[in-house]
Design a protein around this motif. Sequence first.
Motif, PDB file in Angstrom:
ATOM      1  N   GLU A 102       0.763  -1.243  -0.082  1.00  0.00           N
ATOM      2  CA  GLU A 102       0.139   0.005   0.078  1.00  0.00           C
ATOM      3  C   GLU A 102       0.977   1.236   0.144  1.00  0.00           C
ATOM      4  OE1 GLU A 102      -2.831   0.215   3.203  1.00  0.00           O
ATOM      5  OE2 GLU A 102      -3.362   2.092   2.785  1.00  0.00           O
ATOM      6  N   ARG A 103       1.855   1.157   0.882  1.00  0.00           N
ATOM      7  CA  ARG A 103       2.751   2.378   1.017  1.00  0.00           C
ATOM      8  C   ARG A 103       4.062   2.290   0.571  1.00  0.00           C
ATOM      9  NH1 ARG A 103       2.054   3.987   7.181  1.00  0.00           N
ATOM     10  NH2 ARG A 103       2.375   1.669   7.443  1.00  0.00           N
ATOM     11  N   LEU A 104       4.508   1.128   0.294  1.00  0.00           N
ATOM     12  CA  LEU A 104       6.000   0.934  -0.004  1.00  0.00           C
ATOM     13  C   LEU A 104       6.353   0.129  -1.244  1.00  0.00           C
ATOM     14  CD1 LEU A 104       6.597  -0.730   3.515  1.00  0.00           C
ATOM     15  CD2 LEU A 104       6.828   1.547   3.218  1.00  0.00           C
ATOM     16  N   TYR A 123      21.040  -3.331  19.396  1.00  0.00           N
ATOM     17  CA  TYR A 123      21.082  -4.784  19.654  1.00  0.00           C
ATOM     18  C   TYR A 123      21.962  -5.412  18.577  1.00  0.00           C
ATOM     19  CZ  TYR A 123      17.115  -3.444  22.516  1.00  0.00           C
ATOM     20  OH  TYR A 123      16.316  -3.006  23.509  1.00  0.00           O
ATOM     21  N   TYR A 124      22.806  -4.686  18.267  1.00  0.00           N
ATOM     22  CA  TYR A 124      24.066  -5.108  17.176  1.00  0.00           C
ATOM     23  C   TYR A 124      25.489  -5.154  18.027  1.00  0.00           C
ATOM     24  CZ  TYR A 124      20.477  -5.826  13.722  1.00  0.00           C
ATOM     25  OH  TYR A 124      18.994  -6.127  12.891  1.00  0.00           O
ATOM     26  N   PRO A 125      26.444  -5.603  17.388  1.00  0.00           N
ATOM     27  CA  PRO A 125      27.617  -5.511  18.022  1.00  0.00           C
ATOM     28  C   PRO A 125      28.129  -3.991  18.019  1.00  0.00           C
ATOM     29  CG  PRO A 125      27.467  -7.436  16.463  1.00  0.00           C
ATOM     30  CD  PRO A 125      26.313  -6.579  16.207  1.00  0.00           C
ATOM     31  N   LEU A 149      15.386  -3.661   9.308  1.00  0.00           N
ATOM     32  CA  LEU A 149      16.047  -2.563  10.133  1.00  0.00           C
ATOM     33  C   LEU A 149      15.569  -1.248   9.210  1.00  0.00           C
ATOM     34  CD1 LEU A 149      18.439  -4.800   9.363  1.00  0.00           C
ATOM     35  CD2 LEU A 149      19.616  -3.495  11.115  1.00  0.00           C
ATOM     36  N   PHE A 150      15.130  -0.355  10.013  1.00  0.00           N
ATOM     37  CA  PHE A 150      14.399   0.802   9.489  1.00  0.00           C
ATOM     38  C   PHE A 150      15.131   2.263  10.160  1.00  0.00           C
ATOM     39  CE2 PHE A 150      10.972  -0.038   6.779  1.00  0.00           C
ATOM     40  CZ  PHE A 150      11.064  -1.564   6.856  1.00  0.00           C
ATOM     41  N   VAL A 151      15.299   3.386   9.408  1.00  0.00           N
ATOM     42  CA  VAL A 151      15.841   4.558   9.758  1.00  0.00           C
ATOM     43  C   VAL A 151      14.816   4.976  11.086  1.00  0.00           C
ATOM     44  CG1 VAL A 151      17.112   4.899   7.882  1.00  0.00           C
ATOM     45  CG2 VAL A 151      14.761   5.952   8.271  1.00  0.00           C
ATOM     46  N   GLY A 198       7.590   4.007  14.063  1.00  0.00           N
ATOM     47  CA  GLY A 198       6.181   4.208  14.597  1.00  0.00           C
ATOM     48  C   GLY A 198       5.132   4.691  13.626  1.00  0.00           C
ATOM     49  N   LYS A 199       5.338   4.010  12.341  1.00  0.00           N
ATOM     50  CA  LYS A 199       4.552   4.410  11.234  1.00  0.00           C
ATOM     51  C   LYS A 199       3.818   3.129  10.965  1.00  0.00           C
ATOM     52  CE  LYS A 199       6.786   8.659  10.081  1.00  0.00           C
ATOM     53  NZ  LYS A 199       5.968   9.693  10.010  1.00  0.00           N
ATOM     54  N   GLY A 200       4.445   2.066  11.113  1.00  0.00           N
ATOM     55  CA  GLY A 200       4.029   0.748  10.630  1.00  0.00           C
ATOM     56  C   GLY A 200       4.616   0.288   9.518  1.00  0.00           C
ATOM     57  N   TYR A 201       5.525   0.889   8.968  1.00  0.00           N
ATOM     58  CA  TYR A 201       6.533   0.660   7.726  1.00  0.00           C
ATOM     59  C   TYR A 201       6.965  -0.531   7.786  1.00  0.00           C
ATOM     60  CZ  TYR A 201       5.866   5.425   6.112  1.00  0.00           C
ATOM     61  OH  TYR A 201       5.340   6.472   5.592  1.00  0.00           O
ATOM     62  N   VAL A 205      11.860  -5.080  22.344  1.00  0.00           N
ATOM     63  CA  VAL A 205      10.565  -5.187  22.173  1.00  0.00           C
ATOM     64  C   VAL A 205       9.872  -4.659  21.002  1.00  0.00           C
ATOM     65  CG1 VAL A 205       8.504  -4.148  23.393  1.00  0.00           C
ATOM     66  CG2 VAL A 205      10.405  -4.891  24.736  1.00  0.00           C
ATOM     67  N   PRO A 206      10.522  -3.554  20.473  1.00  0.00           N
ATOM     68  CA  PRO A 206       9.803  -3.145  19.017  1.00  0.00           C
ATOM     69  C   PRO A 206       9.834  -4.298  17.976  1.00  0.00           C
ATOM     70  CG  PRO A 206      11.172  -1.316  19.788  1.00  0.00           C
ATOM     71  CD  PRO A 206      11.705  -2.597  20.756  1.00  0.00           C
ATOM     72  N   SER A 207      10.988  -5.015  17.912  1.00  0.00           N
ATOM     73  CA  SER A 207      11.164  -6.149  17.025  1.00  0.00           C
ATOM     74  C   SER A 207      10.073  -7.333  17.358  1.00  0.00           C
ATOM     75  CB  SER A 207      12.564  -6.285  16.973  1.00  0.00           C
ATOM     76  OG  SER A 207      12.881  -7.315  16.014  1.00  0.00           O
ATOM     77  N   THR A 208      10.073  -7.490  18.589  1.00  0.00           N
ATOM     78  CA  THR A 208       9.297  -8.621  18.806  1.00  0.00           C
ATOM     79  C   THR A 208       7.758  -8.326  18.491  1.00  0.00           C
ATOM     80  OG1 THR A 208       8.865  -7.904  21.236  1.00  0.00           O
ATOM     81  CG2 THR A 208      10.885  -9.487  20.888  1.00  0.00           C
TER      82      THR A 208
HETATM   83  C1  LIG Z   1      12.607  -3.229  14.591  1.00  0.00           C
HETATM   84  C2  LIG Z   1      11.952  -2.004  14.195  1.00  0.00           C
HETATM   85  C3  LIG Z   1      11.886  -2.116  12.578  1.00  0.00           C
HETATM   86  C4  LIG Z   1      10.697  -1.698  14.635  1.00  0.00           C
HETATM   87  O1  LIG Z   1      10.137  -0.396  14.137  1.00  0.00           O
HETATM   88  P1  LIG Z   1       8.524   0.015  14.590  1.00  0.00           P
HETATM   89  O2  LIG Z   1       8.416   1.460  14.062  1.00  0.00           O
HETATM   90  O3  LIG Z   1       8.482   0.142  15.797  1.00  0.00           O
HETATM   91  O4  LIG Z   1       7.692  -0.795  13.519  1.00  0.00           O
HETATM   92  P2  LIG Z   1       6.652  -0.676  12.874  1.00  0.00           P
HETATM   93  O5  LIG Z   1       7.153   0.192  11.556  1.00  0.00           O
HETATM   94  O6  LIG Z   1       6.092  -1.712  12.152  1.00  0.00           O
HETATM   95  O7  LIG Z   1       5.706   0.407  13.405  1.00  0.00           O
HETATM   96  C5  LIG Z   1       4.887  -0.140  14.520  1.00  0.00           C
HETATM   97  C6  LIG Z   1       4.441   0.950  15.244  1.00  0.00           C
HETATM   98  O8  LIG Z   1       3.879   2.073  14.566  1.00  0.00           O
HETATM   99  C7  LIG Z   1       2.457   2.181  14.911  1.00  0.00           C
HETATM  100  N1  LIG Z   1       1.752   2.598  13.721  1.00  0.00           N
HETATM  101  C8  LIG Z   1       1.288   3.536  13.202  1.00  0.00           C
HETATM  102  N2  LIG Z   1       0.661   3.801  12.211  1.00  0.00           N
HETATM  103  C9  LIG Z   1       0.485   2.790  11.798  1.00  0.00           C
HETATM  104  C10 LIG Z   1       0.069   1.933  10.750  1.00  0.00           C
HETATM  105  N3  LIG Z   1      -0.399   2.660   9.729  1.00  0.00           N
HETATM  106  N4  LIG Z   1       0.204   0.422  10.536  1.00  0.00           N
HETATM  107  C11 LIG Z   1       0.641  -0.163  11.488  1.00  0.00           C
HETATM  108  N5  LIG Z   1       1.178   0.472  12.605  1.00  0.00           N
HETATM  109  C12 LIG Z   1       1.208   1.560  12.555  1.00  0.00           C
HETATM  110  C13 LIG Z   1       1.948   0.867  15.628  1.00  0.00           C
HETATM  111  O9  LIG Z   1       0.828   1.199  16.425  1.00  0.00           O
HETATM  112  C14 LIG Z   1       3.172   0.912  16.515  1.00  0.00           C
HETATM  113  O10 LIG Z   1       3.324   1.339  17.430  1.00  0.00           O
HETATM  114  P3  LIG Z   1       3.738   0.610  18.871  1.00  0.00           P
HETATM  115  O11 LIG Z   1       4.773  -0.300  18.828  1.00  0.00           O
HETATM  116  O12 LIG Z   1       3.672   1.683  19.848  1.00  0.00           O
HETATM  117  O13 LIG Z   1       2.460  -0.283  18.984  1.00  0.00           O
HETATM  118  C15 LIG Z   1      12.953  -0.634  14.666  1.00  0.00           C
HETATM  119  O14 LIG Z   1      12.883  -0.396  15.945  1.00  0.00           O
HETATM  120  C16 LIG Z   1      14.321  -0.747  14.040  1.00  0.00           C
HETATM  121  O15 LIG Z   1      14.687  -0.702  12.879  1.00  0.00           O
HETATM  122  N6  LIG Z   1      15.220  -0.896  15.010  1.00  0.00           N
HETATM  123  C17 LIG Z   1      16.555  -1.121  14.703  1.00  0.00           C
HETATM  124  C18 LIG Z   1      16.823  -2.171  13.951  1.00  0.00           C
HETATM  125  C19 LIG Z   1      16.365  -3.540  14.453  1.00  0.00           C
HETATM  126  O16 LIG Z   1      16.735  -3.803  15.650  1.00  0.00           O
HETATM  127  N7  LIG Z   1      15.831  -4.729  13.950  1.00  0.00           N
HETATM  128  C20 LIG Z   1      15.303  -5.701  14.495  1.00  0.00           C
HETATM  129  C21 LIG Z   1      16.355  -6.931  14.103  1.00  0.00           C
HETATM  130  S1  LIG Z   1      15.629  -8.380  14.635  1.00  0.00           S
END
Ligand SMILES: CC(C)(COP(=O)(O)OP(=O)(O)OC[C@H]1O[C@@H](n2cnc3c(N)ncnc32)[C@H](O)[C@@H]1OP(=O)(O)O)[C@@H](O)C(=O)NCCC(=O)NCCS
Length: 168
Positions: free
Chosen positions: A9-11, A36-38, A97-99, A104-107, A137-140
């Motif tokens: 949809e967005r990507l 969470y990387y070395p 891995l995202f910038v 927080g946008k669900g990408y 936690v964000p990754s899980t």
């Molecule tokens: C892991 C990582 C990608 C997670 O990023 P993130 O922004 O939390 O994840 P998403 O892009 O899926 O966004 C989800 C969040 O956006 C919110 N959100 C906002 N709009 C949204 C939409 N349209 N759709 C879905 N979620 C949306 C969700 O509620 C969620 O927030 P919450 O976690 O507070 O509930 C990021 O922390 C990262 O790149 N970290 C560094 C690299 C890393 O550690 N990678 C993992 C290795 S295993």
Amino acid sequence: MNNPVISTERLLLRKMTKEDTGNLMEIFSDPVAMRYYPSIKNESETMEWIEWTKNNYDKYGVGLWIVEDKVTGEFLGQCGIVPQEVDGVMEMEIGYLFVRRVWGKGYASEAVLAWKNYGFEILKFNRMVSLPDVNNVPSTKVAERIGMQAIKTINKWGKEVYVYSVSI
Ligand SMILES: CC(C)(COP(=O)(O)OP(=O)(O)OC[C@H]1O[C@@H](n2cnc3c(N)ncnc32)[C@H](O)[C@@H]1OP(=O)(O)O)[C@@H](O)C(=O)NCCC(=O)NCCS
């Protein structure tokens, strides 16, 4: 097909090239994103990462791809499938891995879901995993949001990680 893309949809997801060095440096030079990387990565380490990824494309037919904003082409992150050994078995891991400015946008969840579908439907995998650090936690949450379940923890890369899994 040499230049496949995955569109959501967005990507737009596409293969990585050496022209992505600057893009990837935005993630790799950020100590928060690399928590969470070395370590963080410098430019030459980032170029080695791209070479490793291109080698995965050639050797395994999978690898991390670049994720862009579908409309503007803005770089958002990297996501794709990387072969990983889990307890002596080769598993297909969805990595992401995202910038930081676009968290927080669900990408990430949108890109990971696209890879889950592509892995099952196009690549015909029966199972895919994700291996987040137990403290990441964000990754899980991303893994859980796309329907993966934590089945165990293992020691990998010198730390404890969850094995999240989804099967067809
Ligand atoms: C892991 C990582 C990608 C997670 O990023 P993130 O922004 O939390 O994840 P998403 O892009 O899926 O966004 C989800 C969040 O956006 C919110 N959100 C906002 N709009 C949204 C939409 N349209 N759709 C879905 N979620 C949306 C969700 O509620 C969620 O927030 P919450 O976690 O507070 O509930 C990021 O922390 C990262 O790149 N970290 C560094 C690299 C890393 O550690 N990678 C993992 C290795 S295993």
